[in-house]
Write a protein that holds these residues in place. Structure first.
Motif, short mmCIF file in Angstrom:
data_model
loop_
_atom_site.label_atom_id
_atom_site.label_comp_id
_atom_site.label_asym_id
_atom_site.label_seq_id
_atom_site.Cartn_x
_atom_site.Cartn_y
_atom_site.Cartn_z
N GLY A 3 5.81 18.38 0.18
CA GLY A 3 5.38 17.91 1.51
C GLY A 3 3.88 17.72 1.64
O GLY A 3 3.36 17.69 2.76
N ILE A 4 3.19 17.54 0.49
CA ILE A 4 1.74 17.37 0.62
C ILE A 4 1.44 15.98 1.20
O ILE A 4 2.29 15.10 1.16
CB ILE A 4 0.99 17.59 -0.72
N GLY A 5 0.25 15.80 1.72
CA GLY A 5 -0.12 14.50 2.27
C GLY A 5 -1.16 14.64 3.36
O GLY A 5 -1.60 15.76 3.68
N GLU A 6 -1.53 13.51 3.94
CA GLU A 6 -2.54 13.47 5.01
C GLU A 6 -2.27 14.56 6.06
O GLU A 6 -1.13 14.77 6.46
CB GLU A 6 -2.44 12.11 5.73
N ARG A 7 -3.30 15.19 6.52
CA ARG A 7 -3.23 16.21 7.60
C ARG A 7 -2.16 17.27 7.30
O ARG A 7 -2.26 17.99 6.33
CB ARG A 7 -2.99 15.54 8.95
N CYS A 27 7.83 9.85 7.21
CA CYS A 27 7.45 10.73 8.33
C CYS A 27 6.35 11.69 7.96
O CYS A 27 6.37 12.31 6.89
CB CYS A 27 8.67 11.53 8.78
N HIS A 28 5.43 11.83 8.88
CA HIS A 28 4.38 12.84 8.71
C HIS A 28 4.74 14.07 9.53
O HIS A 28 5.57 14.02 10.45
CB HIS A 28 3.01 12.26 9.07
N ASN A 29 4.09 15.19 9.18
CA ASN A 29 4.61 16.48 9.63
C ASN A 29 3.77 17.15 10.72
O ASN A 29 3.78 18.37 10.84
CB ASN A 29 4.70 17.41 8.40
N ASP A 30 3.06 16.35 11.51
CA ASP A 30 2.12 16.95 12.48
C ASP A 30 2.79 17.90 13.46
O ASP A 30 2.16 18.85 13.94
CB ASP A 30 1.39 15.83 13.22
N LEU A 31 4.04 17.65 13.78
CA LEU A 31 4.76 18.58 14.66
C LEU A 31 5.81 19.40 13.88
O LEU A 31 6.69 20.03 14.48
CB LEU A 31 5.45 17.81 15.81
N GLY A 32 5.70 19.37 12.57
CA GLY A 32 6.65 20.13 11.75
C GLY A 32 8.04 19.52 11.76
O GLY A 32 9.03 20.21 11.47
N LEU A 33 8.14 18.22 12.07
CA LEU A 33 9.46 17.59 12.22
C LEU A 33 9.74 16.52 11.17
O LEU A 33 10.72 15.78 11.29
CB LEU A 33 9.57 16.97 13.62
#
Ligand code: KIV
Ligand code: ZN
Length: 540
Positions: free
Chosen positions: A239-243, A211-217
Motif C-alpha cells: 500500500g505504499i504511495g503518495e501521502r 484508490c488512494h488511502n487518505d481516509l483508510g478506505l
C-alpha cells in the motif's frame, strides 16, 4: 462473461512517489521480476518524462520483464506520450497510460482549462497514443470529485478514440465505498447504453480503479468498485504511495480469494484471481527492504503480527484447530515458521508446542518447571520471546551446574571525549581452560566489556582469524522500574558459526554488569548445547 480481474501494480511509479522513497535500477528490476513471478498482469514501470533516470528505468524494465504488460505514464500531451513510447517500445506488451484531471478544482486551479479543452486534450492524447502503442489506458485524474456527466462524456470520448482501459482514480482518497460503487455502475451503464456491453463483458474494454488511502478506505473502495463491475484494479505492494498510499494489492487479492463466496454471490460468478499468493510475503519484504518503508506489524496480510497469536486462549485455539482464529493459512501467502509468538499472555499449550517444534519433547514434570521459570524470569520482561530464550530455560534446568564460564570480576571506565576510549577489564573462570583476564577497548563501556569477554574466551564479533565467530543478533536494555536506581535488564541473542542462536538475560543495578551477565549466560548456553544439546533431545 470474462471474469478475470486484471491486477495493475504501480509500486514502481505511484509507490516510488512515496515521500523519501528512491529505488535504484537494480532494485526496480528485482521488484519487477518478483511482480511478474507473483502473477501481476500490468506493471507500471514509471513516468518517463519526469527524469532521465525514470526514462532509463522504464526502458530497462520494458526490456527485462517478460510475461506482463508494461505501462508507462504520460500526461495528456504529445511530448509526454512520445517520450513514454520511446521508453516502452521494446516491451513485449507495452501500454501507454495517459491521464488528465477532470474535476472542477483541478481544471480551474491546476490546468487552468475549460471542460471543453480538457475533453479535447483527453481525446487527442488517446488518439495519438493509439497510433504508437497497441494498448492505451486513460485515467481521469480526481475522477471521484468530478462532475459525473462531464466524467461520463470524457470516458465515452476516450473509448471512441481507442482507449481500452478506463481508469477512474480516487486520486485524493475522498470517496467512500457506496459512492464509488454508484459512480462505477453509472459509468458502466453509460458505456452499455452506447453499445459497449460486449466489449465490457468480454474484457476488451475494462473499467479500472485506482484508490488512494487518505481516509483508510482504499482497499474497501476498490472492492466495492469490483462489485460494481470494475475488472482492473490498481494498487501497490504494502500500500505504499503518495501521502497515505495506494490500495494494498495483497489485501485486495486475499479478500477476493478468501471471500470468493461473497463475491460470487453478489456478481453471479467468481472473480478470477491469477496470482501465486505464496509469493506475496517475499515480494512485500523485498519492497519494504528496498524502499526503506517498514511494514507496520499489525498490517493486514503482510504485517509481522498478522498471523501471530499471543494470548493463551487464541494460542490454544489455533493449536487445536488453526481455523479457530485464522481465516487464511499463512503458508498460502508465503509465511514460514510458526505463528505462535511467545509473550506475556502465552500459556502452557504454547510453551509445549514451541518446545516440540524445537525438538524438545519433555516429561510433564520438566515441562512444568520450564513453565514456572518462563513465568518467573522471562514473561514480564520480554515483549516477544525468541525461541532461543525458551530453549535457554531448558538448558539451564538440565545443565546449569555444568556451565563453563563464570564472571568473577569486571571493571569498566567510561570516557567523556578526546582520544581516549572506554576500557573494560574482565576476569572469567573457564572450567576447561582455567582463569582468564582480558582487556577490551570499545565505542562505549558495554562494547568494551563485550570485546574483553570475547578476547578472554577466544571469540570474535569482527571475524578475526583463528577465533570463534559470533554474531550479535539482538541486544537491548530496559529499566525494570523508573528512576536512576532502577534495575536494568539486558537481553542478548547470539548466533554461532553454524547459525544456531543462543540467548541470555542479565539483571543488575549496573547496566554494564547486566549486559555482561546476559552475554555470559548466552555463551554458557551456547557451549552447553554444542556439547550436550542434541544428545539431550535424543537426536544423536
Ligand atoms: O492517483 C492518481 O490519480 C494517479 C493517476 C496518474 C492514475 O496516480
Ligand atoms: Zn495515484
Amino acid at each position: 462473461m470474462n471474469s478475470k480481474i486484471v491486477f495493475f501494480d504501480t509500486t514502481l511509479r505511484d509507490g516510488e512517489q512515496s515521500p523519501g522513497v528512491s529505488l535504484n535500477l537494480k532494485q526496480k528490476i528485482e521488484i519487477g521480476l518478483a511482480l511478474v513471478d507473483l502473477g501481476i498482469d500490468v506493471i507500471e514501470a514509471g513516468f518517463p518524462i519526469t527524469s532521465p533516470g525514470d526514462f532509463q528505468a522504464v526502458q530497462a524494465l520494458a526490456k527485462e520483464l517478460k510475461g506482463a504488460t508494461i505501462a508507462a505514464l504520460a500526461r495528456a500531451n504529445k511530448k509526454d506520450i512520445e517520450v513514454a513510447w520511446e521508453a516502452l517500445r521494446v516491451a513485449e506488451n507495452p501500454r501507454i497510460h495517459t491521464f488528465i484531471a477532470t474535476s472542477d478544482i483541478h481544471m480551474k486551479y491546476k490546468l487552468r482549462k475549460t471542460k471543453d479543452e480538457v475533453l479535447e486534450l483527453a481525446r487527442s492524447a488517446v488518439a495519438f497514443a493509439k497510433t504508437l502503442a497497441p494498448e492505451v489506458e486513460f485515467s481521469a485524474e480526481d475522477a471521484t470529485r468530478s462532475d459525473r456527466e462531464f466524467l461520463a462524456k470524457v470516458v465515452l470520448e476516450v473509448v471512441k478514440a481507442g482507449a481500452t482501459t478506463i481508469n477512474i482514480p480516487d486520486t485524493v482518497g475522498y470517496t467512500v465505498p457506496q459512492e464509488y460503487y454508484d459512480l462505477i455502475k453509472f459509468l458502466i451503464e453509460k458505456l452499455v447504453k452506447e453499445g459497449y456491453e460486449e466489449e465490457l463483458k468480454g474484457g476488451a474494454l475494462r473499467i479500472s480503479v485506482h484508490c488512494h488511502n487518505d481516509l483508510g478506505l482504499a482497499v474497501a473502495n476498490s472492492l466495492s468498485a469490483i462489485l460494481a463491475g470494475a475488472t482492473q484494479v490498481e494498487g501497490t505492494i504494502n500500500g505504499i504511495g503518495e501521502r497515505a498510499g495506494n490500495a494494498a494489492l495483497e489485501e485486495i487479492i486475499m479478500t477476493l480469494r478468501t471471500r470468493e463466496d461473497f463475491f460470487k454471490a453478489k456478481l453471479g460468478y467468481s472473480p478470477v484471481v491469477d496470482i501465486d499468493t505464496k509469493k506475496i510475503v517475499p515480494v512485500s519484504q523485498m519492497v519494504s527492504q528496498y524502499t526503506g518503508m517498514v511494514v507496520q506489524p499489525n498490517k493486514a496480510i503482510v504485517g509481522a503480527n498478522a498471523f501471530a497469536h499471543e494470548s493463551g486462549i487464541h494460542q490454544h485455539g489455533v493449536l487445536c484447530e488453526r481455523t479457530t482464529y485464522e481465516i487464511i493459512n499463512p503458508e498460502d501467502i508465503g509465511w514460514t515458521g510458526s505463528a505462535i509468538v511467545l509473550g506475556k499472555h502465552s500459556g502452557r499449550h504454547a510453551i509445549k508446542f514451541k518446545l516440540e517444534s524445537l525438538g524438545w519433547h519433555l516429561e510433564k514434570d520438566l515441562l512444568d518447571r520450564v513453565f514456572e521459570r518462563y513465568r518467573e524470569e522471562v514473561k514480564d520482561i520480554l515483549r516477544q520471546v525468541d525461541d532461543a530464550y525458551l530453549e535457554g530455560i531448558v538448558l539451564d534446568l538440565l545443565l546449569e551446574d555444568q556451565y563453563r564460564y563464570q564472571l568473577l570480576a569486571s571493571q569498566v571506565i567510561s570516557v567523556l571525549s578526546g582520544s581516549l576510549k572506554p576500557i573494560a577489564q574482565v576476569e572469567i573462570e573457564d572450567k576447561k581452560e582455567g582463569r582468564r583476564v582480558s582487556i577490551g577497548l570499545g565505542v562505549g563501556p558495554i562494547d568494551a566489556a563485550y570485546k574483553a569477554v570475547a578476547e578472554a574466551l577466544g571469540y570474535t564479533f569482527s571475524r578475526e582469524e583463528g577465533k570463534k565467530p559470533l554474531r550479535l543478533i539482538d541486544f537491548h536494555i530496559d529499566a525494570l522500574s523508573g528512576g536512576t536506581s532502577a534495575e536494568g535488564v539486558c537481553g542478548v541473542i547470539l548466533e554461532d558459526e553454524s547459525g544456531r542462536r543462543s540467548a541470555g538475560l542479565g539483571r543488575d543495578g549496573d547496566i554494564v554488569i547486566a549486559s555482561l551477565k546476559a552475554l555470559i549466560k548466552a555463551l554458557n548456553r551456547m557451549e552447553a548445547y554444542i556439547e550436550r544439546g542434541d544428545k539431550l533431545k535424543g537426536l544423536s
